[in-house]
Design an enzyme around this catalytic site. Structure first.
Site, PDB file in Angstrom:
ATOM      1  N   ASP A 102     -21.865  42.888 -19.079  1.00 57.46           N
ATOM      2  CA  ASP A 102     -21.767  41.527 -18.569  1.00 57.46           C
ATOM      3  C   ASP A 102     -22.615  41.257 -17.333  1.00 57.46           C
ATOM      4  O   ASP A 102     -23.026  40.121 -17.103  1.00 57.46           O
ATOM      5  CB  ASP A 102     -20.306  41.194 -18.270  1.00 57.46           C
ATOM      6  CG  ASP A 102     -19.488  41.020 -19.544  1.00 57.46           C
ATOM      7  OD1 ASP A 102     -20.104  40.894 -20.621  1.00 57.46           O
ATOM      8  OD2 ASP A 102     -18.250  41.015 -19.470  1.00 57.46           O
TER       9      ASP A 102
ATOM     10  N   ASP B  59     -22.423  60.377   4.047  1.00 63.36           N
ATOM     11  CA  ASP B  59     -21.970  59.010   3.803  1.00 63.36           C
ATOM     12  C   ASP B  59     -21.717  58.892   2.302  1.00 63.36           C
ATOM     13  O   ASP B  59     -22.655  58.902   1.502  1.00 63.36           O
ATOM     14  CB  ASP B  59     -23.046  58.027   4.260  1.00 63.36           C
ATOM     15  CG  ASP B  59     -22.588  56.579   4.177  1.00 63.36           C
ATOM     16  OD1 ASP B  59     -21.451  56.343   3.747  1.00 63.36           O
ATOM     17  OD2 ASP B  59     -23.380  55.694   4.555  1.00 63.36           O
TER      18      ASP B  59
ATOM     19  N   TYR C 245     -14.401  35.856 -22.841  1.00 68.93           N
ATOM     20  CA  TYR C 245     -13.408  36.520 -21.995  1.00 68.93           C
ATOM     21  C   TYR C 245     -13.358  35.922 -20.596  1.00 68.93           C
ATOM     22  O   TYR C 245     -14.380  35.568 -20.014  1.00 68.93           O
ATOM     23  CB  TYR C 245     -13.683  38.025 -21.899  1.00 68.93           C
ATOM     24  CG  TYR C 245     -12.770  38.824 -22.798  1.00 68.93           C
ATOM     25  CD1 TYR C 245     -11.400  38.908 -22.528  1.00 68.93           C
ATOM     26  CD2 TYR C 245     -13.255  39.470 -23.926  1.00 68.93           C
ATOM     27  CE1 TYR C 245     -10.551  39.610 -23.354  1.00 68.93           C
ATOM     28  CE2 TYR C 245     -12.408  40.187 -24.768  1.00 68.93           C
ATOM     29  CZ  TYR C 245     -11.052  40.250 -24.475  1.00 68.93           C
ATOM     30  OH  TYR C 245     -10.209  40.953 -25.304  1.00 68.93           O
ATOM     31  N   ASP C 246     -12.140  35.865 -20.053  1.00 66.54           N
ATOM     32  CA  ASP C 246     -11.909  35.446 -18.671  1.00 66.54           C
ATOM     33  C   ASP C 246     -11.340  36.645 -17.918  1.00 66.54           C
ATOM     34  O   ASP C 246     -10.310  37.208 -18.318  1.00 66.54           O
ATOM     35  CB  ASP C 246     -10.911  34.299 -18.603  1.00 66.54           C
ATOM     36  CG  ASP C 246     -11.404  33.046 -19.293  1.00 66.54           C
ATOM     37  OD1 ASP C 246     -11.447  32.003 -18.645  1.00 66.54           O
ATOM     38  OD2 ASP C 246     -11.734  33.105 -20.500  1.00 66.54           O
TER      39      ASP C 246
END
Length: 758
Positions: free
Chosen positions: A377, A665, A462-463
């Site tokens: 997506d 890091d 889709y949501d």
């Protein structure tokens, strides 16, 4: 006659009395309402006023003015003829995307923590060069008045990006729609007899991705649907494979057709066999719209509403949020979506960056479109689909709503009105509590109020609801809930190997959901280590009975040294406790750390033998730990979807060099998700309940005690103090009752959008 007059007079008197009573009641209600104090919009809690960090603007998304400055600069670069028109054909050079180009982390930290110079503000401009057949990324700066640009494509991806790797544009979808309508003309009789007049006159479609089976192809399977609400679950049994690689539409062609599960080499081939009667036909019959979201019963109720009796305890200014002990900067990437930076608790930075990276789905089907579909997506754009949130449904009515802008395939900056919401929320269960009936009669507890930072993205069918939740315990949760429509297929022989029937001739297809988050934790600085903790049973001798042995659980701790941590892969047993730890200790001598607690019900990852897997190689790991590099910004890219076989970003290369992760890091790349086997309750569409995953970042020996002991929400009751407000503000709530002032309901989400727009 007199009795009739008396009866008429009595009738009039009764009407007058009724009207007077109604008016009197209304006046009394109005007077009582006026006496009820209104809830303040500003906080009246005894907490200091918010002091926002003005330097958080280093993370701020672009304003409309900044977008326009970059657009105008790029469109006027000497020697180039770059179009900003979304309807310009693919043979032109087209400005597709403008996005923030984040400065190097070291420069930002020097600015935030050491009063260093403010980093230069720059943009990334993505240009589809149709004239040369490739894609370029340019860094443009400095803002607000750009004066230079440089090509950073090879620097970022170590390769050139072919034009065929570009996502489908608005132009492509319009051209595909026109091409499909033209291609279907020869089979209008078939369409009418099989699917009815609506499909014949006004067909709609959805397409699978990627477009092809190898690099350089632009071959897309499309499925014809009924043009009704929720068309994704109105398949009609007609699919076409279209070759649209050429920038000239006249050279596009249909190279394969599927009708009722039968394959044909062309539209003409299907027409010929259909008219000859050698085809197994679909017979049209009207079908109700099982996908409509219009309620079947008229809504009559109103659920409970939450409001702030003493004003909001959070503050939003520009791109910065303060809530009790928390503060953070925020943004919304048009590609990846929601992100927060410089997350601090009591002034100490806990997280440098927490961001959505990717949402991926792999489908199974007996029909060709979904058989090969693998959605990435972020290559389509997650944040660009953050449409307006609906008050009282998507977010609490009295939440704070924030507008955002993006410039992605639009030509001008697009306003996404009310696309982010922020609210404090009572989770409906205590954060902690205890009732004591022995020795001391006491109750102590804390209401679990937390700040929610939310956006919802509607990506095709889709949501996804994306939440970052900030708890008073010092924990942060990144969570995603899925809803919307399933993608389905027309039922043919073999369909039920890939899903269940959910409607007439409709199969809900099995698919995976994998969701990736970037968690750049800075635990007391940027020199951290990665630890795991778990348990094992050990057979030990009982000290007071040496001859007796017992299996006793024992703590197992490890510190992992390099990036290639195979124990974190999805196909292996993962240690239950995963920590980013500092070299500093708490009061009791334990390393101060934050734990990553992943909630996931993901299905199996695509086998690594598949050529497409490298574009989603981050999903091999529940958690992957890498050394921070400014060149490793994201786990995917804009180009991975349509060049999935040779992805611009292959996450596995981030850990291929197996660098040290001791006192470095560190960045955690967290994968969560769930397997979705659609069922009849996915009609009309999927509910969020049970369809979720996420990661909780929890302090582990970071503090000397549980932080919410200082919470203003704490309650303590002892014998004889049941009605006292001293340690229990809830006891006085009845005295402070107020009525909220609600803003009028508005929704502008349909502005500038037509029903035919893709």
């Amino acid at each position: 006659m007199d009795s009739k007059r008396i009866y008429t007079v009595l009738q009039y008197l009764l009407v007058v009395i009724a009207v007077a009573s109604l008016i009197g009641n209304c006046v009394l209600i109005w007077l009582n309402t006026e006496r009820t104090p209104k809830c303040p919009s500003q906080s009246v809690n005894p907490i200091p006023p918010a002091r926002h960090n003005e330097r958080s603007d280093v993370f701020a998304d672009f304003s409309m003015e900044e977008f326009l400055k970059v657009r105008d600069y790029v469109s006027k670069i000497p020697g180039m003829n770059i179009s900003i028109d979304p309807f310009s054909p693919p043979s032109t050079d087209y400005l597709y995307l403008i996005d923030l180009s984040l400065p190097k982390k070291g420069d930002i930290l020097h600015y935030l923590d050491a009063n260093g110079p403010k980093p230069v503000r720059e943009a990334t401009a993505v240009v589809f060069h149709g004239t040369t057949g490739n894609i370029k990324e340019y860094v443009v700066g400095p803002l607000p008045n750009p004066m230079y640009h440089r090509d950073v494509t090879f620097e970022r991806y170590k390769t050139e990006i072919p034009l065929t790797a570009s996502p489908l544009r608005l132009w492509d979808y319009i051209a595909l729609d026109l091409f499909i309508r033209s291609a279907l003309i020869p089979v209008r009789r078939l369409l009418n007899e099989s699917f009815g007049p609506h499909v014949t006159s006004d067909p709609t479609f959805y397409n699978g991705l990627p477009s092809g089976v190898k690099s350089g192809e632009r071959q897309t399977w499309i499925s014809i649907c009924r043009k009704v609400e929720g068309s994704y679950i109105h398949q009609v049994g007609f699919e076409m494979l279209i070759d649209h690689r050429s920038t000239a539409v006249l050279r596009w062609r249909v190279i394969k057709v599927v009708y009722n599960g039968q394959y044909f080499n062309s539209i003409q081939d299907l027409k010929k066999q259909y008219e000859a009667g050698t085809v197994s036909k679909i017979i049209f019959k009207p079908v109700q719209n099982h996908a409509s979201l219009k309620p079947k019963e008229k809504p009559t109720g109103m659920g409970p509403q939450q409001f702030y009796t003493q004003g909001k305890r959070y503050s939003v200014k520009n791109n910065h949020v303060i809530y009790l002990d928390w503060s953070f900067a925020f943004g919304l990437s048009p590609l990846a979506g929601m992100r927060v930076f410089d997350v601090r608790f009591r002034g100490e930075r806990i997280i440098y960056e927490l961001s959505v990276q990717e949402a991926m789905s792999v489908y199974g089907s007996a029909t060709p479109n979904l058989m090969l579909t693998k959605f990435l997506d972020a290559s389509i754009g997650i944040g660009r689909f953050a449409y307006e949130l609906v008050r009282g449904v998507d977010c609490p009515y009295l939440a704070t709503y924030i507008d955002t802008f993006h410039f992605l395939d639009t030509g001008i900056p697009r306003l996404l009105r009310n696309s982010i919401c922020v609210f404090e929320h009572d989770m409906g269960r205590p954060l902690r509590r205890h009732f004591s009936e022995s020795n001391f009669l006491t109750y102590g507890g804390v209401a679990n109020s937390a700040l929610v930072f939310r956006t919802i993205t509607s990506i095709g069918n889709y949501d996804y609801t994306w939440d970052f939740i900030f708890y008073q315990s010092g924990s942060v949760e990144a969570k995603v809930y899925a809803t919307g429509y399933i993608v389905s297929s027309f039922t043919v022989n073999g369909s039920f190997l890939y899903g269940h029937q959910v409607a007439e001739n409709v199969t809900g297809n099995i698919h995976t959901h994998f969701l990736n988050f970037k968690v750049d934790l800075d635990v007391l600085g940027v020199k951290n280590v990665f630890q795991t903790k778990d348990m094992e049973f050990v057979n030990v001798s009982v000290p007071w009975m040496p001859e007796r042995y017992a299996m006793v659980p024992q703590l197992v701790e490890k510190q992992l040294k390099t990036e290639q941590v195979h124990s974190l892969r999805y196909d292996t047993k993962t240690p239950r406790y995963l920590h980013i730890a500092s070299n500093q200790t708490n009061r009791w001598g334990h390393q101060r750390s934050y734990r990553l607690q992943v909630t996931s019900f993901a299905g199996d990852h695509l086998p690594e033998s598949e050529p497409e897997e490298r574009a989603m190689s981050w999903a091999r790991y529940k958690v992957a730990i890498t050394k921070h590099k400014d060149s490793e910004q994201a786990s995917g890219s804009l180009y991975n979807q349509n060049n999935i076989w040779a992805p611009a970003v292959d996450f596995s290369k981030y850990i291929e060099d197996n660098e040290s992760i001791e006192n470095e890091d560190l960045v955690a790349w967290v994968t969560t998700g769930f397997l979705h086997i659609p069922h009849s309750e996915d009609i009309p569409n999927t509910v969020t309940v049970g369809n979720a995953g996420g990661v909780l970042l929890r302090p582990h020996n970071y503090f000397d005690e549980e932080p919410s002991i200082h919470s203003p929400d704490a309650v303590y009751i002892s014998l004889g103090t049941e009605q006292s407000c001293d340690n229990n503000r809830v006891a006085c709530l009845a005295r402070e009752t107020c009525s909220p002032v609600f803003e009028p309901f508005t929704y502008n989400g349909f502005e500038g959008v037509t029903s035919g727009e893709t």
